[in-house]
Each structure stands twice: as structure tokens, then as C-alpha cells.
Design an enzyme around this catalytic site. Sequence first.
Site, PDB file in Angstrom:
ATOM      1  N   ARG A  13    -106.681  52.330-116.925  1.00  0.00           N
ATOM      2  CA  ARG A  13    -105.825  51.870-115.829  1.00  0.00           C
ATOM      3  C   ARG A  13    -105.307  50.483-116.173  1.00  0.00           C
ATOM      4  O   ARG A  13    -105.733  49.865-117.140  1.00  0.00           O
ATOM      5  CB  ARG A  13    -106.521  51.896-114.467  1.00  0.00           C
ATOM      6  N   GLY A  14    -104.343  50.020-115.385  1.00  0.00           N
ATOM      7  CA  GLY A  14    -103.653  48.781-115.694  1.00  0.00           C
ATOM      8  C   GLY A  14    -102.320  49.110-116.341  1.00  0.00           C
ATOM      9  O   GLY A  14    -102.260  49.894-117.297  1.00  0.00           O
ATOM     10  N   ARG A  70     -99.075  58.517-113.073  1.00  0.00           N
ATOM     11  CA  ARG A  70     -99.162  57.361-112.162  1.00  0.00           C
ATOM     12  C   ARG A  70     -97.740  56.891-111.886  1.00  0.00           C
ATOM     13  O   ARG A  70     -97.068  56.417-112.805  1.00  0.00           O
ATOM     14  CB  ARG A  70     -99.969  56.202-112.768  1.00  0.00           C
ATOM     15  N   GLN A  99    -112.283  47.166-108.822  1.00  0.00           N
ATOM     16  CA  GLN A  99    -111.909  46.699-110.160  1.00  0.00           C
ATOM     17  C   GLN A  99    -112.319  45.246-110.391  1.00  0.00           C
ATOM     18  O   GLN A  99    -112.640  44.859-111.517  1.00  0.00           O
ATOM     19  CB  GLN A  99    -110.401  46.843-110.379  1.00  0.00           C
ATOM     20  N   ASP A 157     -97.677  45.517-111.285  1.00  0.00           N
ATOM     21  CA  ASP A 157     -97.456  46.863-111.802  1.00  0.00           C
ATOM     22  C   ASP A 157     -95.973  47.190-111.917  1.00  0.00           C
ATOM     23  O   ASP A 157     -95.570  47.925-112.812  1.00  0.00           O
ATOM     24  CB  ASP A 157     -98.166  47.896-110.923  1.00  0.00           C
ATOM     25  N   ASN A 216     -98.353  45.425-106.604  1.00  0.00           N
ATOM     26  CA  ASN A 216     -99.622  45.197-107.286  1.00  0.00           C
ATOM     27  C   ASN A 216    -100.710  45.856-106.446  1.00  0.00           C
ATOM     28  O   ASN A 216    -100.440  46.432-105.391  1.00  0.00           O
ATOM     29  CB  ASN A 216     -99.880  43.694-107.461  1.00  0.00           C
TER      30      ASN A 216
END
Length: 330
Positions: free
Chosen positions: A49-50, A83, A179, A220, A230
Site C-alpha cells: 500500500r502507499g 485501488r 498504518q 494519494d 490522503n
Amino acid sequence: MDRVLPFRFAEEEGVFWLLDQRRLPQEEVYVPVRTAREMAQAIRDMVVRGAPAIGVSAAFGMVLAHLAGEDLEEADRRLRASRPTAVNLFHALDRMRPFWGDLAGSLLEARRIWREVEETEAAISRHGAQVLWGQVLTHCNTGPLATGGYGTALGAIVEAYRLGRVRHVWVDETRPYLQGARLTAYELQKAGVPATLITDGMAGWLMARGAVDAVVVGVDRMALNGDFANKVGTYALAVLAHHHGIPFYAALPLSSVDPRLASGEGIPIEERSPEEVVAFRGVRIAPEGFPAYHPAFDVTPHRYLTGIITEKGVLYPPFAEGLRRALGLD
């Protein structure tokens, strides 16, 4: 920074190994990914992720599609659907498209994308370190685990600590996926940076007490006017920082800017399973049958931003002009 990277590619095996971030910090377990179908599922399930890390992983997903003999159109479609909010995913897949049918070219381009992430984030860290000081608060996870490079917001924090500018970091736990608690705390501990974990609801009280000198978060997807998506909870932090007169920065590679969007109104917001809110690692924390709502991101208006930290420097208002110039659109 003592980096733990979220992936590695074993070319001779035709396997992309992903560090399963769902199992951190208790276990460092790498899982093999051999097809684009498996990569799309791993991205969807948040094994990786990220935004930058998702982009690199998607690029290598197309390499795996070549190696596995998958239909490239279908592989691309699956990866794009994994995503919807992180724009880096789409940029990476757009760059891979000219190399469809060319395994060697695909591999070279995927490696190039990864190398650019590292170079870009080294620059973001240098620029960001110059505007951070004292006690800094951050949200979610923006270190190497989220990027595959040096990190964006967290990279700037670590560099600022190395330079003696930042002395302590407040880490939001970042509900519901934690996270901050699981990943950011893990990375800061490895980097030797003094930090304290807080629940998301504590941030305002810390600001009111004068315990926060700056806030820095990742991105993001950003629109051309500086509005940005975000991890959910970012918007609340921005409003609180503005109320208390605390500088609020967003750190991102320019590849996270979507030039098609004039404002944040058009940013798609991923809605994840309510089960991730009512249960954690298989343990239910809410009454059976109780409903939950789970948007994974929120959108912060640009008016709450003090500055935007990019690989080309720190941009200040008016952001639309600065972003267009940095992107070469003027």
C-alpha cells in the site's frame, strides 16, 4: 535511514516478492507474486500500500503478465481496478502500455519507474527537511514501506531529524488499519527517531497545548489547485492545524498530481469493507450486525495548506500557478 523495502524482484525466478504489510510489525514475511492477477489482489488486500509503492508494484505486475502469458488488456484492467484513488497506479500503467508484447522493454521501464521513485523521494526529503522543525505530527504511513524509495513526508521528517531540526515526532495511530501504529512507528524506531504514538483523537489537544510545531502528511492524489486526497483523518488534522496556527504541509512526488482535475471534487474516494472498521485481525470490536462506514480517504481543500513539498522544491500559494509551472503545463 535504515530502510525496509516493501518489495524485491527475483528476475531469474519470475517472482515479485511483497513484504506483507498486514503482518507488520510482528512479522516480516515476504509473499510471492507471479501474475498480474495475483498482484491486483495483493494491492486490493493491502499486502502492499502507499501510492508510489502501488505504482511500482503495478508496473511489475505488467512484467509478470508477460512472463505468465496473461492477456495484457485484462491484466491492465485488473490492476487499474485494484485501488481507485492513488493516481500513481494509473501513471505507471500508462507508462507500461507502449511496451506491451515486449518483455525486455517492460522490465526496463518498470525498473526505471522504481529508480525514479528513489531519486524523486531523496529530493523530497531534502526539500522537506528545510521547513520542518521541533515537534512534528504525521498521519498514516509515508516511509519506504509506502513508496519503495526513501519516503515522502516521513522521508522529510527523518532527514530533518538527521539535520538536528526535528527533535520528536507524534504518530497518529491512523484508524482503522493502524498504518501509523503498525508501520510508521516501526520505521521511525528502525531509523532511531524519537517518536510517540497517539490516538487520532488526541491531535487537537496536543496542538492546543503547544506540543506540535508542524504537521506533514503524504498525498494519494492532488488536483491542480492543491486540493488533495490522503488517508481519512487528514482533513480533520488540516482544520485543527489551521485553527491553531500550525504550519500544515503535504509531501508528494509530482506524479501524484492529476492534471485532469481542476479541484478535489473529482477525486474518486475508495470505500472499503465495513468489516475493517468493526473488526481487526479477525477480532470483532463492535456488536454483531452493527453498521459501519469506511471511506479510505478524504479530501483536504488547498486553503488549509501552508506549502506543498515536491522533488522540485516547496511550493507556496497560489498553488495552481506553482503546480502548473512544476509540471511544465505553462
